[in-house]
Design an enzyme around this catalytic site. Structure first.
Site, PDB file in Angstrom:
ATOM      1  N   ARG A   1       9.163   4.104  73.060  1.00 45.25           N
ATOM      2  CA  ARG A   1       8.784   4.882  71.877  1.00 45.25           C
ATOM      3  C   ARG A   1       9.292   4.245  70.588  1.00 45.25           C
ATOM      4  NH1 ARG A   1       6.775   9.911  73.534  1.00 45.25           N
ATOM      5  NH2 ARG A   1       7.656  10.749  75.450  1.00 45.25           N
TER       6      ARG A   1
ATOM      7  N   ASP B   1       4.941   6.436  74.723  1.00 45.48           N
ATOM      8  CA  ASP B   1       5.795   5.995  75.822  1.00 45.48           C
ATOM      9  C   ASP B   1       5.013   5.621  77.068  1.00 45.48           C
ATOM     10  OD1 ASP B   1       5.036   8.773  76.418  1.00 45.48           O
ATOM     11  OD2 ASP B   1       6.416   8.552  78.099  1.00 45.48           O
TER      12      ASP B   1
ATOM     13  N   THR C   1      -5.858  17.806  74.868  1.00 44.84           N
ATOM     14  CA  THR C   1      -4.650  18.376  74.275  1.00 44.84           C
ATOM     15  C   THR C   1      -4.947  18.917  72.877  1.00 44.84           C
ATOM     16  OG1 THR C   1      -3.440  16.631  75.420  1.00 44.84           O
ATOM     17  CG2 THR C   1      -2.206  17.908  73.789  1.00 44.84           C
TER      18      THR C   1
ATOM     19  N   LYS D   1      -8.781   6.801  70.845  1.00 42.38           N
ATOM     20  CA  LYS D   1      -9.271   6.053  72.016  1.00 42.38           C
ATOM     21  C   LYS D   1     -10.519   6.784  72.506  1.00 42.38           C
ATOM     22  CE  LYS D   1      -6.323   5.783  75.636  1.00 42.38           C
ATOM     23  NZ  LYS D   1      -5.115   5.389  76.392  1.00 42.38           N
TER      24      LYS D   1
ATOM     25  N   ASP E   1      -6.943  10.790  73.240  1.00 45.27           N
ATOM     26  CA  ASP E   1      -7.522  10.095  74.382  1.00 45.27           C
ATOM     27  C   ASP E   1      -8.684  10.940  74.913  1.00 45.27           C
ATOM     28  OD1 ASP E   1      -7.918   8.470  76.583  1.00 45.27           O
ATOM     29  OD2 ASP E   1      -6.121   9.097  77.641  1.00 45.27           O
TER      30      ASP E   1
ATOM     31  N   GLU F   1      -0.668  13.384  65.143  1.00 47.05           N
ATOM     32  CA  GLU F   1      -0.623  12.986  66.550  1.00 47.05           C
ATOM     33  C   GLU F   1      -0.480  11.480  66.663  1.00 47.05           C
ATOM     34  OE1 GLU F   1      -0.152  13.332  69.515  1.00 47.05           O
ATOM     35  OE2 GLU F   1      -1.384  14.817  70.521  1.00 47.05           O
ATOM     36  N   ASP F   2      -0.017  11.041  67.830  1.00 52.03           N
ATOM     37  CA  ASP F   2       0.056   9.608  68.083  1.00 52.03           C
ATOM     38  C   ASP F   2      -1.308   9.049  68.468  1.00 52.03           C
ATOM     39  OD1 ASP F   2       0.085  11.077  70.446  1.00 52.03           O
ATOM     40  OD2 ASP F   2       1.749  10.004  71.353  1.00 52.03           O
TER      41      ASP F   2
ATOM     42  N   PHE G   1      -3.932   1.319  77.940  1.00 51.04           N
ATOM     43  CA  PHE G   1      -2.751   2.171  77.864  1.00 51.04           C
ATOM     44  C   PHE G   1      -1.759   1.508  76.929  1.00 51.04           C
ATOM     45  CE2 PHE G   1       1.136   4.355  78.978  1.00 51.04           C
ATOM     46  CZ  PHE G   1       0.681   5.666  78.942  1.00 51.04           C
TER      47      PHE G   1
HETATM   48  P1  IMP Z   1      -5.427  13.621  75.672  1.00 52.90           P
HETATM   49  O1  IMP Z   1      -5.216  15.076  75.943  1.00 52.90           O
HETATM   50  O2  IMP Z   1      -6.067  12.920  76.845  1.00 52.90           O
HETATM   51  O3  IMP Z   1      -6.194  13.361  74.387  1.00 52.90           O
HETATM   52  O4  IMP Z   1      -4.012  12.937  75.567  1.00 52.90           O
HETATM   53  C1  IMP Z   1      -3.108  13.382  74.671  1.00 52.90           C
HETATM   54  C2  IMP Z   1      -1.736  12.771  74.755  1.00 52.90           C
HETATM   55  O5  IMP Z   1      -1.570  11.877  75.843  1.00 52.90           O
HETATM   56  C3  IMP Z   1      -1.450  11.928  73.529  1.00 52.90           C
HETATM   57  O6  IMP Z   1      -1.033  12.720  72.460  1.00 52.90           O
HETATM   58  C4  IMP Z   1      -0.366  11.021  74.022  1.00 52.90           C
HETATM   59  O7  IMP Z   1       0.889  11.640  73.894  1.00 52.90           O
HETATM   60  C5  IMP Z   1      -0.738  10.798  75.469  1.00 52.90           C
HETATM   61  N1  IMP Z   1      -1.473   9.517  75.601  1.00 52.90           N
HETATM   62  C6  IMP Z   1      -2.810   9.315  75.641  1.00 52.90           C
HETATM   63  N2  IMP Z   1      -3.111   7.993  75.756  1.00 52.90           N
HETATM   64  C7  IMP Z   1      -1.920   7.356  75.763  1.00 52.90           C
HETATM   65  C8  IMP Z   1      -1.549   5.960  75.840  1.00 52.90           C
HETATM   66  O8  IMP Z   1      -2.376   5.025  75.894  1.00 52.90           O
HETATM   67  N3  IMP Z   1      -0.208   5.720  75.809  1.00 52.90           N
HETATM   68  C9  IMP Z   1       0.747   6.679  75.722  1.00 52.90           C
HETATM   69  N4  IMP Z   1       0.437   7.985  75.645  1.00 52.90           N
HETATM   70  C10 IMP Z   1      -0.880   8.309  75.668  1.00 52.90           C
HETATM   71 MG    MG Z   2       0.915  12.985  71.747  1.00 51.93          MG
END
Ligand code: IMP
Ligand code: MG
Length: 176
Positions: free
Chosen positions: A163, A157, A105, A129, A101, A97-98, A150
């Site tokens: 990206r 992105d 997901t 994060k 947060d 994963e990137d 962010f």
């Molecule tokens: P989560 O479900 O809140 O953990 O977010 C998951 C997805 O949101 C990550 O895999 C990213 O693709 C996107 N995401 C979360 N934070 C950022 C950010 O700071 N910049 C860009 N994409 C983000």
């Molecule tokens: Mg992602």
């Protein structure tokens, strides 16, 4: 409102950290084959760069789930937009994963993939994060832990842009 991007983690620092993570992964898997699963689109740059450093037999596979759209807040739901095209039953799976947060997901995706009975299942994320975490995700390999900002670049992105940056940038939304 126009955004401004400032360097948070340099290209050199990312390369060095990926070398370290790959060393760790190569040690942990003892030469066993690994199915590297990328969560599109954000994970793709990290996946490719990491995979180039792995020494065991590697196969690559892709999934796409919906998350942010054009805003900066994750929704409570994930939708599978593209599923894997191979079975993962009995395989060593390394999900790349990137960024984690809220964790929503990946915690959902993890449950879903574990139901398919992989031999092992590990997660590697370039960024963590933790400040906004609402769903726990056991994560074996973390590139960098960052504050609640962010960020873009290295696959990530803002409104589908940035990206391709080879560094991680922090996005500032200034009024003017
Ligand atoms: P989560 O479900 O809140 O953990 O977010 C998951 C997805 O949101 C990550 O895999 C990213 O693709 C996107 N995401 C979360 N934070 C950022 C950010 O700071 N910049 C860009 N994409 C983000
Ligand atoms: Mg992602």
């Amino acid at each position: 409102m126009k955004e401004r991007v400032e360097v948070m983690i340099s290209a050199e620092a990312i390369e060095k950290r990926l070398d370290e993570l790959a060393d760790e992964i190569n040690r942990d898997f003892h030469g066993e084959p690994v199915e590297v699963v990328c969560v599109l689109k954000g994970g793709v740059v990290t996946m490719v760069e990491l995979a180039k450093r792995l020494t065991m037999p590697v196969t690559l596979n892709f999934m796409e789930v919906s998350s942010y759209g054009n805003s900066t807040e994750s929704s409570g739901h994930i939708k599978i937009l593209r599923d894997l095209d191979e079975e993962i039953t009995g395989k060593n799976v390394l999900l790349v994963e990137d960024i984690i947060d809220s964790g929503r997901t990946l915690s959902k995706l993890r449950k879903l993939l574990l139901q398919r009975g992989p031999k092992t299942f590990k997660i590697c994320t370039l960024l963590d994060k933790p400040d906004r975490r609402v769903a726990e995700v056991p994560t074996e390999y973390i590139g960098f832990t960052i504050p609640d900002a962010f960020v873009v670049g290295y696959g990530m992105d803002y409104a589908q842009r940035y990206r391709n940056l080879n560094y991680i940038g922090e996005v500032h939304f200034d009024e003017n």
